[in-house]
Scaffold this motif. Structure first.
Motif, short mmCIF file in Angstrom:
data_model
loop_
_atom_site.label_atom_id
_atom_site.label_comp_id
_atom_site.label_asym_id
_atom_site.label_seq_id
_atom_site.Cartn_x
_atom_site.Cartn_y
_atom_site.Cartn_z
N ARG A 101 31.46 78.06 4.04
CA ARG A 101 30.23 77.92 4.80
C ARG A 101 29.54 76.61 4.47
NH1 ARG A 101 32.27 81.18 7.31
NH2 ARG A 101 31.61 83.28 7.93
N THR A 102 28.83 76.06 5.44
CA THR A 102 28.01 74.87 5.21
C THR A 102 26.73 75.28 4.48
OG1 THR A 102 26.71 75.10 7.24
CG2 THR A 102 28.83 73.94 7.40
N GLU A 103 25.91 74.28 4.16
CA GLU A 103 24.63 74.54 3.50
C GLU A 103 23.74 75.44 4.34
OE1 GLU A 103 23.38 73.69 0.49
OE2 GLU A 103 25.35 72.90 -0.03
N ASP A 104 23.92 75.40 5.66
CA ASP A 104 23.09 76.19 6.58
C ASP A 104 23.75 77.50 6.98
OD1 ASP A 104 20.87 74.07 7.18
OD2 ASP A 104 22.79 73.02 7.37
N GLY A 105 24.90 77.81 6.37
CA GLY A 105 25.54 79.09 6.60
C GLY A 105 26.53 79.16 7.74
N PHE A 106 26.88 78.01 8.33
CA PHE A 106 27.85 78.00 9.43
C PHE A 106 29.27 77.89 8.88
CE2 PHE A 106 24.16 75.43 11.13
CZ PHE A 106 23.56 76.50 11.77
N GLU A 107 30.23 78.42 9.63
CA GLU A 107 31.63 78.19 9.29
C GLU A 107 31.83 76.68 9.18
OE1 GLU A 107 35.29 76.81 9.53
OE2 GLU A 107 34.40 76.94 11.55
N ASN A 150 31.09 85.01 18.26
CA ASN A 150 31.47 84.98 16.85
C ASN A 150 32.01 83.58 16.51
OD1 ASN A 150 32.26 85.63 14.22
ND2 ASN A 150 34.06 86.78 14.85
N VAL A 151 31.13 82.55 16.65
CA VAL A 151 31.61 81.18 16.45
C VAL A 151 32.02 80.93 15.00
CG1 VAL A 151 30.41 80.11 18.39
CG2 VAL A 151 29.25 80.33 16.18
N ASP A 152 31.51 81.74 14.08
CA ASP A 152 31.92 81.60 12.68
C ASP A 152 33.23 82.30 12.39
OD1 ASP A 152 29.70 80.07 11.86
OD2 ASP A 152 28.46 81.86 11.71
N LEU A 153 33.78 83.00 13.42
CA LEU A 153 35.08 83.67 13.32
C LEU A 153 35.13 84.66 12.16
CD1 LEU A 153 37.43 80.64 14.09
CD2 LEU A 153 36.57 82.37 15.68
N ARG A 274 26.86 76.33 27.93
CA ARG A 274 26.60 77.46 27.04
C ARG A 274 26.69 77.02 25.57
NH1 ARG A 274 29.87 83.27 27.01
NH2 ARG A 274 28.47 84.34 25.53
N LEU A 275 27.67 76.18 25.27
CA LEU A 275 27.82 75.68 23.90
C LEU A 275 26.62 74.83 23.52
CD1 LEU A 275 29.51 75.22 21.32
CD2 LEU A 275 30.53 73.24 22.48
N TRP A 276 26.14 74.03 24.44
CA TRP A 276 24.97 73.19 24.16
C TRP A 276 23.76 74.05 23.82
CZ3 TRP A 276 24.96 67.75 24.40
CH2 TRP A 276 23.71 67.16 24.15
N THR A 277 23.53 75.07 24.63
CA THR A 277 22.39 75.97 24.40
C THR A 277 22.50 76.65 23.04
OG1 THR A 277 22.14 76.36 26.78
CG2 THR A 277 21.14 77.97 25.29
N LEU A 278 23.70 77.14 22.72
CA LEU A 278 23.92 77.78 21.43
C LEU A 278 23.70 76.78 20.29
CD1 LEU A 278 24.90 80.16 19.67
CD2 LEU A 278 27.24 79.35 20.05
N SER A 279 24.18 75.57 20.47
CA SER A 279 24.05 74.55 19.42
C SER A 279 22.59 74.19 19.17
CB SER A 279 24.86 73.31 19.80
OG SER A 279 26.22 73.63 19.98
#
Length: 294
Positions: A101-107, A150-153, A274-279
């Motif tokens: 995980r990154t510092e912000d908790g993302f995969e 589930n972008v973090d898989l 959709r990806l932009w909005t999620l990002s």
């Protein structure tokens, strides 16, 4: 300066940022841009390594710290920027690493390869005068789409599934960024590139000594050089190409740079939006330019 009969411009007086500029494609991209007269800000996680790399470049460089796996670092880098930025080269990345995980908790692969560059681009965009070039991979074709639920898989993670998803995200980001730039009446272009099969240290962090050994052997036997792998990035950054163009080696894995094909999933404008909005939701960073009004 030419590249297989492609004339490269004089970039004297122009500034470029290259992320991940201390090795591999990044340092080769830096050398080429400096060779065209540009001043290159080498955005790197380890400034000591960056300084040693900069010492090998004959031209004007500056090393600044940027950790794309930490949004606080991204904000700090962008917040200190002053003046025009002709080229933003989103080059840095990680490939096929063990789950983390990154510092912000993302995969980590999605967070570094896509979200970090998404945030950096939008935070710097009001300074950009030329192009934003994002380095993807031909392996984006192995991703069927973005797993938006589930972008973090979580529970589905494999190193290459995550990597391919992140590289597809790079192309969808470029597609939507170009659409927004056009809507804002901006002359800035968003383009992308892939290096083909290039020998860099990107393939050496799998966590498996056996796999690292196989990849190192492949680099020696099959891959083209990092210098050749950087040429599509330079092509996307300097040649007369349309917005959202994607450059790569003519023969997919190797060869002179040219416009490249991409998967059907990488042309999906609905998924790109959709990806932009999620990002935006995940990073808290939004597109800074206003749409044109009639």
């Amino acid at each position: 300066m030419t590249m297989d009969a492609v004339t490269l411009p004089d970039l004297s007086g122009r500034t470029a940022v290259v992320t991940g500029a201390n090795s591999g494609l990044g340092i080769e991209t830096t050398r080429m841009l400096v060779g065209m007269g540009a001043r290159v800000v080498m955005a790197v996680r380890d400034v000591d390594k960056g300084g040693r790399a900069a010492a090998t470049v004959q031209g004007e460089t500056e090393v600044r710290r940027l950790d794309l796996a930490d949004l606080a670092s991204v904000r700090a880098f962008a917040g200190e920027w002053e003046g025009d930025l002709h080229l933003l080269i989103n080059n840095a990345g990680v490939m096929a690493i063990p789950e983390s995980r990154t510092e912000d908790g993302f995969e980590t692969q999605f967070g570094t390869n896509h979200l970090g560059h998404f945030a950096l681009t939008n935070l710097l965009l009001e300074h950009v005068t030329g192009r934003v070039v994002t380095v993807s991979s031909s392996m984006h074709r192995m991703a069927q789409g973005i797993d938006f639920d589930n972008v973090d898989l979580v529970g589905r993670y494999t190193p290459y599934r995550a990597y391919c998803q992140s590289k597809l995200a790079n192309l969808l980001f470029t597609l939507e960024l170009q659409r927004r730039l056009v809507d804002a009446g901006s002359s800035v272009l968003a383009t992308a590139a892939h290096p083909g099969y290039a020998a860099t240290n990107l393939q050496s962090h799998s966590g498996s000594r056996f796999q690292n050994g196989l990849l190192a052997l492949g680099n020696k036997v099959f891959a083209q050089s990092a210098t050749a792998g950087a040429l599509p990035t330079i092509y996307a950054a300097t040649q007369d190409v349309p917005g959202a163009a994607y450059a790569g080696p003519k023969n997919m894995g190797r060869g002179a740079p040219a416009l490249a094909g991409r998967s059907e999933a990488a042309w999906d404008s609905v998924a790109a939006h959709r990806l932009w909005t999620l990002s935006e939701q995940l990073t808290g960073v939004t597109f800074p330019l206003k749409p044109q009004t009639d």
